[in-house]
Design a protein around this motif. Structure first.
Motif, PDB file in Angstrom:
ATOM      1  N   GLY A 136     -43.092   7.767  13.960  1.00  0.00           N
ATOM      2  CA  GLY A 136     -44.235   7.534  13.087  1.00  0.00           C
ATOM      3  C   GLY A 136     -44.208   8.226  11.749  1.00  0.00           C
ATOM      4  N   ILE A 137     -43.024   8.592  11.252  1.00  0.00           N
ATOM      5  CA  ILE A 137     -42.964   9.223   9.932  1.00  0.00           C
ATOM      6  C   ILE A 137     -43.532   8.279   8.875  1.00  0.00           C
ATOM      7  CG2 ILE A 137     -41.454  10.208   8.171  1.00  0.00           C
ATOM      8  CD1 ILE A 137     -39.516  10.949  10.396  1.00  0.00           C
ATOM      9  N   TRP A 138     -43.263   6.979   9.040  1.00  0.00           N
ATOM     10  CA  TRP A 138     -43.743   6.009   8.055  1.00  0.00           C
ATOM     11  C   TRP A 138     -45.260   6.058   7.929  1.00  0.00           C
ATOM     12  CZ3 TRP A 138     -47.337   2.393   9.370  1.00  0.00           C
ATOM     13  CH2 TRP A 138     -47.516   2.133  10.740  1.00  0.00           C
ATOM     14  N   PHE A 139     -45.952   6.343   9.029  1.00  0.00           N
ATOM     15  CA  PHE A 139     -47.417   6.363   8.978  1.00  0.00           C
ATOM     16  C   PHE A 139     -47.895   7.486   8.055  1.00  0.00           C
ATOM     17  CE2 PHE A 139     -51.622   7.704  10.175  1.00  0.00           C
ATOM     18  CZ  PHE A 139     -52.296   6.510  10.398  1.00  0.00           C
ATOM     19  N   GLU A 140     -47.358   8.676   8.238  1.00  0.00           N
ATOM     20  CA  GLU A 140     -47.778   9.800   7.400  1.00  0.00           C
ATOM     21  C   GLU A 140     -47.406   9.569   5.947  1.00  0.00           C
ATOM     22  OE1 GLU A 140     -47.157  14.614   6.935  1.00  0.00           O
ATOM     23  OE2 GLU A 140     -46.963  13.693   8.919  1.00  0.00           O
ATOM     24  N   GLU A 141     -46.179   9.134   5.701  1.00  0.00           N
ATOM     25  CA  GLU A 141     -45.765   8.915   4.313  1.00  0.00           C
ATOM     26  C   GLU A 141     -46.583   7.793   3.665  1.00  0.00           C
ATOM     27  OE1 GLU A 141     -43.996  10.832   2.639  1.00  0.00           O
ATOM     28  OE2 GLU A 141     -42.825  11.973   4.101  1.00  0.00           O
ATOM     29  N   GLY A 142     -46.791   6.716   4.407  1.00  0.00           N
ATOM     30  CA  GLY A 142     -47.567   5.599   3.864  1.00  0.00           C
ATOM     31  C   GLY A 142     -49.018   5.968   3.634  1.00  0.00           C
ATOM     32  N   MET A 143     -49.607   6.750   4.544  1.00  0.00           N
ATOM     33  CA  MET A 143     -50.995   7.152   4.395  1.00  0.00           C
ATOM     34  C   MET A 143     -51.158   8.143   3.244  1.00  0.00           C
ATOM     35  SD  MET A 143     -54.081   6.582   5.418  1.00  0.00           S
ATOM     36  CE  MET A 143     -54.166   5.904   7.085  1.00  0.00           C
ATOM     37  N   GLU A 145     -49.384   8.092   0.553  1.00  0.00           N
ATOM     38  CA  GLU A 145     -49.356   7.222  -0.619  1.00  0.00           C
ATOM     39  C   GLU A 145     -50.694   6.507  -0.790  1.00  0.00           C
ATOM     40  OE1 GLU A 145     -45.933   6.033  -2.776  1.00  0.00           O
ATOM     41  OE2 GLU A 145     -46.818   8.035  -2.633  1.00  0.00           O
ATOM     42  N   TYR A 146     -51.199   5.969   0.313  1.00  0.00           N
ATOM     43  CA  TYR A 146     -52.417   5.160   0.243  1.00  0.00           C
ATOM     44  C   TYR A 146     -53.613   5.995  -0.203  1.00  0.00           C
ATOM     45  CZ  TYR A 146     -56.045   1.824   1.401  1.00  0.00           C
ATOM     46  OH  TYR A 146     -57.128   0.962   1.317  1.00  0.00           O
ATOM     47  N   ILE A 207     -49.625   0.519   5.516  1.00  0.00           N
ATOM     48  CA  ILE A 207     -50.925   1.190   5.635  1.00  0.00           C
ATOM     49  C   ILE A 207     -51.998   0.385   4.917  1.00  0.00           C
ATOM     50  CG2 ILE A 207     -52.245   3.235   4.983  1.00  0.00           C
ATOM     51  CD1 ILE A 207     -50.416   3.731   7.351  1.00  0.00           C
ATOM     52  N   LYS A 208     -51.679  -0.136   3.757  1.00  0.00           N
ATOM     53  CA  LYS A 208     -52.641  -0.961   3.019  1.00  0.00           C
ATOM     54  C   LYS A 208     -53.066  -2.162   3.856  1.00  0.00           C
ATOM     55  CE  LYS A 208     -53.305  -3.186  -1.505  1.00  0.00           C
ATOM     56  NZ  LYS A 208     -53.766  -4.516  -1.057  1.00  0.00           N
ATOM     57  N   TYR A 209     -52.114  -2.793   4.519  1.00  0.00           N
ATOM     58  CA  TYR A 209     -52.416  -3.939   5.380  1.00  0.00           C
ATOM     59  C   TYR A 209     -53.310  -3.516   6.540  1.00  0.00           C
ATOM     60  CZ  TYR A 209     -51.659  -7.274   9.171  1.00  0.00           C
ATOM     61  OH  TYR A 209     -51.851  -8.142  10.222  1.00  0.00           O
TER      62      TYR A 209
END
Length: 249
Positions: A136-143, A145-146, A207-209
């Motif tokens: 879930g690294i993408w979740f933290e990085e994407g959030m 950013e968001y 995350i935007k989606y």
């Protein structure tokens, strides 16, 4: 947070003094928001303001002059250096409208990079920032950013950068699209700049989606589902848990 200045001479500091002041004031406002709504409890100890060259050759070997090392954020306030870097990520592709966008990139967009680093310190994220993480690294990085973009950009700026990065994902999918979101960073920082940024673009768009299309603009509901995934034992990958493996972002 303390603010520390590590420029090679006083003239370089003076050149960036005004923008550092503007960034610091707005970062304080964003920090209060994170404290009130997004569980920012253990704040970083300080921000080190420096040049792009020093950030990427002395403080780090990363190609991007903004990062967090333990309890300290390092960043260059040099807008020209950031514009040059973002143009480099295009890898020479013929995208004149996107190149023009980055040539004129506003201070607000640079501020979101600083906000991104601060957001990493939120206690809403499951794993300690900086630890070795596989899920879930993408979740933290994407959030990160968001949230920083949602609250530090204007509405128009937010939608424009989302459209730009959606187009960049489409451009680079043939080269990098065979890896899952769950493999964020698997190509390591030794890869090309476009390969590194491809993971960030997709994570932000994912995350935007989730926030805007799946959870009716309820950011907290997205965090609740993220925590549910952890409580249930991370049985599936996080992209599978959210059903992102079945949709095209």
């Amino acid at each position: 947070m303390k603010h520390i200045y590590t420029f090679e001479d006083i003239e370089e500091y003076e050149k960036h003094q005004d923008i550092i002041q503007r960034f610091s004031e707005r970062l304080n406002e964003y920090q209060l928001l994170l404290e009130e709504e997004y569980a920012l409890v253990n704040k970083p100890k300080g921000v080190v303001w420096t040049s792009a060259e020093v950030a990427t050759s002395i403080f780090s070997e990363l190609p991007i002059p903004a990062f967090t090392n333990k309890d300290t954020i390092y960043i260059t306030p040099d807008v020209k250096a950031w514009r040059k870097l973002f143009i480099q990520q295009l890898d020479g592709n013929d995208l004149p409208h996107i190149e023009r966008f980055y040539e004129q990139l506003s201070e607000n967009h640079i501020l979101t990079i600083l906000g991104h680093e601060l957001t990493h310190h939120s206690n809403l994220f499951l794993d300690d920032f900086g630890d070795e993480r596989e899920d879930g690294i993408w979740f933290e990085e994407g959030m990160c950013e968001y949230l920083s973009r949602k609250f530090l950009l204007t509405a128009d700026e937010f939608e424009t950068i989302a459209a730009i990065e959606k187009e960049l994902v489409n451009v680079f999918t043939e080269a990098y699209g065979d890896r899952s979101l769950d493999e964020f960073g698997s190509n390591s920082y030794a890869a090309s700049l476009s390969s590194i940024m491809f993971d960030y673009w997709r994570s932000f768009l994912a995350i935007k989606y989730l926030v805007e299309d799946r959870y009716d603009n309820n950011i907290q509901a997205v965090f609740e589902e993220y925590h549910k995934w952890d409580i249930e034992g991370r049985i599936l990958s996080l992209t599978e848990h959210f059903g992102l493996d079945k949709v095209s972002i």
